[in-house]
Design a protein around this motif. Structure first.
Motif, short mmCIF file in Angstrom:
data_model
loop_
_atom_site.label_atom_id
_atom_site.label_comp_id
_atom_site.label_asym_id
_atom_site.label_seq_id
_atom_site.Cartn_x
_atom_site.Cartn_y
_atom_site.Cartn_z
N ILE A 2 -24.90 -34.86 -10.73
CA ILE A 2 -26.26 -34.71 -10.08
C ILE A 2 -26.09 -34.00 -8.65
N ILE A 3 -24.70 -34.17 -8.22
CA ILE A 3 -24.40 -33.63 -6.76
C ILE A 3 -24.16 -32.02 -7.01
N THR A 4 -23.81 -31.60 -8.23
CA THR A 4 -23.61 -30.21 -8.38
C THR A 4 -24.94 -29.58 -8.50
N ASN A 5 -25.74 -30.23 -9.19
CA ASN A 5 -27.24 -29.55 -9.31
C ASN A 5 -28.03 -29.64 -8.07
N PHE A 6 -27.83 -30.52 -7.22
CA PHE A 6 -28.56 -30.73 -5.87
C PHE A 6 -28.17 -29.52 -5.35
N SER A 7 -26.62 -29.23 -5.30
CA SER A 7 -26.30 -27.94 -4.60
C SER A 7 -26.63 -26.90 -4.90
N LEU A 10 -30.47 -26.44 -3.46
CA LEU A 10 -30.16 -26.27 -2.12
C LEU A 10 -29.72 -25.15 -1.96
N THR A 11 -28.63 -24.60 -2.60
CA THR A 11 -28.41 -23.20 -2.27
C THR A 11 -29.45 -22.20 -2.64
N LEU A 12 -30.25 -22.30 -3.78
CA LEU A 12 -31.55 -21.59 -3.74
C LEU A 12 -32.50 -21.56 -2.89
N PHE A 13 -32.66 -22.78 -2.31
CA PHE A 13 -33.66 -22.87 -1.29
C PHE A 13 -33.15 -22.26 0.22
N LEU A 14 -31.98 -22.68 0.54
CA LEU A 14 -31.39 -21.86 1.42
C LEU A 14 -31.38 -20.31 1.61
N ILE A 15 -31.21 -19.87 0.52
CA ILE A 15 -31.02 -18.30 0.33
C ILE A 15 -32.45 -17.78 0.57
N SER A 16 -33.65 -18.74 -0.29
CA SER A 16 -34.75 -17.95 0.19
C SER A 16 -35.38 -18.21 1.53
N LEU A 17 -34.83 -19.23 2.33
CA LEU A 17 -35.49 -19.52 3.60
C LEU A 17 -34.53 -18.31 4.39
N PHE A 18 -33.56 -17.89 4.33
CA PHE A 18 -32.91 -16.86 4.96
C PHE A 18 -33.25 -15.55 4.60
N SER A 40 -37.24 -22.90 -6.43
CA SER A 40 -36.22 -23.86 -6.23
C SER A 40 -36.87 -25.33 -5.98
N ILE A 41 -37.85 -25.41 -5.42
CA ILE A 41 -38.48 -26.72 -5.30
C ILE A 41 -39.04 -27.40 -6.70
N SER A 42 -39.60 -26.42 -7.39
CA SER A 42 -39.89 -26.87 -8.80
C SER A 42 -38.86 -26.96 -9.72
N LEU A 45 -37.73 -30.83 -8.80
CA LEU A 45 -38.76 -31.77 -9.25
C LEU A 45 -38.42 -31.86 -10.85
N ILE A 46 -38.28 -30.63 -11.49
CA ILE A 46 -38.01 -31.01 -13.07
C ILE A 46 -36.75 -31.51 -13.21
#
Length: 99
Positions: A2-7, A10-18, A40-42, A45-46
């Protein structure tokens, strides 16, 4: 696991924010970054709904993707109209869209 999937989420989310905040000259890249943020949010959630064995996260993800698709189509339609009028789509010259 679960930690690798969360990363990954999080990586997709941070790239999109940048991409959203660091590139403020090209509106197409800003729209693509916004879509990647929603994606990345969806994904998060999935995955959490699959991990928790609940369907609510999948329903929310479908709703988020539906709203993102509608927002993207309206935004691209506005950009096409703006490009036909001004022949460029840079954000610096978007005084026409002010109300």
């Amino acid at each position: 696991m679960i930690i690798t999937n969360f990363s990954v989420f999080l990586t997709l989310f941070l790239i999109s924010l940048f991409g959203l905040f660091l590139n403020q000259k090209n509106i197409l890249i800003m729209l693509m970054s916004l879509e990647m943020l929603f994606l990345s949010i969806s994904f998060s959630l999935i995955y959490s709904s699959f991990y928790l064995d609940d369907i609510i996260g999948q329903i929310f993800s479908i709703l988020i993707l539906t709203v993102a698709a509608a927002e993207s189509s309206i935004g691209l339609a506005i950009l096409v109209i703006y490009y036909r009028i001004r022949h460029n789509i840079t954000i610096e010259f978007m005084n026409l869209l002010k109300g």
